[in-house]
Design a protein around this motif. Sequence first.
Motif, PDB file in Angstrom:
ATOM      1  N   SER A  17       0.829  -1.199   0.000  1.00  0.00           N
ATOM      2  CA  SER A  17       0.000   0.000   0.000  1.00  0.00           C
ATOM      3  C   SER A  17       0.868   1.256   0.000  1.00  0.00           C
ATOM      4  O   SER A  17       2.085   1.185   0.048  1.00  0.00           O
ATOM      5  CB  SER A  17      -0.943  -0.003   1.197  1.00  0.00           C
ATOM      6  N   PRO A  38      -7.235   6.776  -5.578  1.00  0.00           N
ATOM      7  CA  PRO A  38      -7.405   5.517  -4.840  1.00  0.00           C
ATOM      8  C   PRO A  38      -6.170   4.619  -4.901  1.00  0.00           C
ATOM      9  O   PRO A  38      -5.985   3.768  -4.033  1.00  0.00           O
ATOM     10  CB  PRO A  38      -8.595   4.859  -5.513  1.00  0.00           C
ATOM     11  N   SER A  39      -5.324   4.830  -5.921  1.00  0.00           N
ATOM     12  CA  SER A  39      -4.098   4.039  -6.005  1.00  0.00           C
ATOM     13  C   SER A  39      -2.997   4.837  -6.686  1.00  0.00           C
ATOM     14  O   SER A  39      -3.265   5.775  -7.439  1.00  0.00           O
ATOM     15  CB  SER A  39      -4.337   2.740  -6.773  1.00  0.00           C
ATOM     16  N   PRO A  79      -2.897   0.473  -3.508  1.00  0.00           N
ATOM     17  CA  PRO A  79      -3.936   1.324  -2.927  1.00  0.00           C
ATOM     18  C   PRO A  79      -3.362   2.350  -1.956  1.00  0.00           C
ATOM     19  O   PRO A  79      -2.433   2.052  -1.211  1.00  0.00           O
ATOM     20  CB  PRO A  79      -4.842   0.330  -2.197  1.00  0.00           C
ATOM     21  N   THR A 123      -3.712   3.905   1.310  1.00  0.00           N
ATOM     22  CA  THR A 123      -4.423   3.518   2.530  1.00  0.00           C
ATOM     23  C   THR A 123      -4.172   4.448   3.709  1.00  0.00           C
ATOM     24  O   THR A 123      -4.827   4.324   4.738  1.00  0.00           O
ATOM     25  CB  THR A 123      -4.042   2.087   2.957  1.00  0.00           C
ATOM     26  N   SER A 138     -10.393   3.743   0.262  1.00  0.00           N
ATOM     27  CA  SER A 138      -9.265   2.890   0.659  1.00  0.00           C
ATOM     28  C   SER A 138      -8.457   3.462   1.816  1.00  0.00           C
ATOM     29  O   SER A 138      -7.716   2.734   2.482  1.00  0.00           O
ATOM     30  CB  SER A 138      -8.338   2.643  -0.546  1.00  0.00           C
TER      31      SER A 138
END
Length: 73
Positions: A23, A41-42, A47, A49, A70
Amino acid sequence: MCLTPSLLAATSGKFTYEAEGRSVRITDYPTSEVGEVIVPPSIDGKPVTAIGEWAFYDCSKLTHVVLPASVTS
């Protein structure tokens, strides 16, 4: 930008981030930016997080920060 950048930091667009295993944690954003920022989101297929404690420090011209689902910390 942060006063103490990490040696492990990388950038994607205007975001500075650190990969943490599978992450990503956002660690910094330019203080000169104005308006709304949308955290992706990524990044690099991992991702997003986490948002670092000082990631948006002194970003006084931002009006909104939109976080993806996320992000858990």
